[in-house]
Design a protein around this motif. Structure first.
Motif, short mmCIF file in Angstrom:
data_model
loop_
_atom_site.label_atom_id
_atom_site.label_comp_id
_atom_site.label_asym_id
_atom_site.label_seq_id
_atom_site.Cartn_x
_atom_site.Cartn_y
_atom_site.Cartn_z
N ARG A 32 0.83 -1.18 0.00
CA ARG A 32 0.00 0.00 0.00
C ARG A 32 0.88 1.24 0.00
O ARG A 32 2.10 1.17 0.00
CB ARG A 32 -0.90 -0.02 1.24
CG ARG A 32 -1.85 -1.20 1.27
CD ARG A 32 -2.68 -1.18 2.54
NE ARG A 32 -1.84 -1.26 3.72
CZ ARG A 32 -2.30 -1.12 4.96
NH1 ARG A 32 -3.57 -0.88 5.15
NH2 ARG A 32 -1.49 -1.22 5.99
N LEU A 41 1.60 -7.56 5.19
CA LEU A 41 0.26 -7.47 4.62
C LEU A 41 -0.36 -8.86 4.46
O LEU A 41 -1.56 -9.05 4.70
CB LEU A 41 0.31 -6.77 3.26
CG LEU A 41 0.78 -5.32 3.25
CD1 LEU A 41 0.82 -4.79 1.83
CD2 LEU A 41 -0.13 -4.46 4.11
N SER A 173 -3.95 -6.29 0.18
CA SER A 173 -4.31 -4.98 0.71
C SER A 173 -5.76 -4.91 1.17
O SER A 173 -6.63 -5.61 0.66
CB SER A 173 -4.07 -3.90 -0.35
OG SER A 173 -2.71 -3.79 -0.66
#
Length: 239
Positions: A32, A41, A173
């Motif tokens: 991100r 993540l 994400s």
């Protein structure tokens, strides 16, 4: 790309190789904006999905049918950052498929973590967490998912906010669903009130068709064609 459930089962040696190879690509392809490492993540992504699914049998069926299941709801912001979801705050999430896979809905129930299924509302209440999951889309494939849309949003500083997490996503994400991607009664829904009864969400990876949600007590509405947003609704006038 493997699902998050499968990803957690990969040997550490293989993940080391993947992450080493990934460093040859631009960071923006895998992280991100705040440039969080991919492995971090991946862990956040897996933690959320693993709190809901105990295996990937149903997700495989969805993928084989060409769909990418997604979780939708503003409570995902908290779950995504939570290290121990069992002790997290209560969360209401919707499972969105974007197509008809009702023939494997029994597999869905069997794939979920221990739960109680409220068939009348198509909601799953998990026993080992404070998550309530609306599975109306996967269970019945309705034109409009019945739930109270306001449960999917937060509204702070005059900003409507929600989030979306996809099962199959190489970046792992958590995606924001901005107010500009929310269509309420009368058009774009910049306020919680305009999205409270009926709304459509343009999800990042489900752009072909907005996902529609409606409060069971929604006033009668009529479909309208909006200039930029496509299909919307207006409340039917009485008299």
């Amino acid at each position: 790309m493997p699902s998050s459930k499968l990803a957690t089962r990969l040997p550490n040696e293989l993940w080391d190789t993947i992450l080493k190879y990934a460093k040859t690509f631009p960071a923006s392809s895998f992280a991100r904006e705040d440039d969080v490492p991919l492995e971090v993540l991946r862990e956040k992504h897996s933690t959320v999905w693993n709190a809901i699914f105990k295996d990937d049998d149903w997700a495989k069926k969805a993928s084989e049918s060409g769909f990418n299941p997604a979780l939708v709801g503003q409570n995902l912001y908290n779950l995504y950052e939570c290290q121990d979801i069992r002790n997290s705050k209560p969360a209401y999430i919707a499972l969105v498929v974007g197509g008809d896979i009702t023939d494997v809905r029994e597999i869905l129930l069997n794939s979920l973590q221990p739960h109680t299924f409220l068939k009348s509302t198509k909601e799953v209440v998990f026993k080992d967490s404070k998550i309530t999951l609306n599975i109306h889309d996967a269970w019945s494939w309705p034109d409009v998912i019945e739930l109270k849309p306001r449960r999917l949003f937060s509204y702070r500083y005059k900003t409507l906010r929600s989030a979306c997490l996809y099962w199959d996503d190489y970046s792992y994400s958590l995606y924001e669903v901005p107010a500009t991607d929310v269509i309420g009664i009368g058009g774009i829904a910049p306020t919680l009130k305009k999205a409270s009864f009926k709304c459509g969400l343009h999800l990042k990876k489900h752009k072909d068709q907005p996902q529609c949600f409606m409060d069971p007590k929604c006033p009668e509405t009529l479909p309208i064609l909006l200039e930029q947003e496509g299909i919307g609704w207006q409340q039917r006038r009485v008299g």
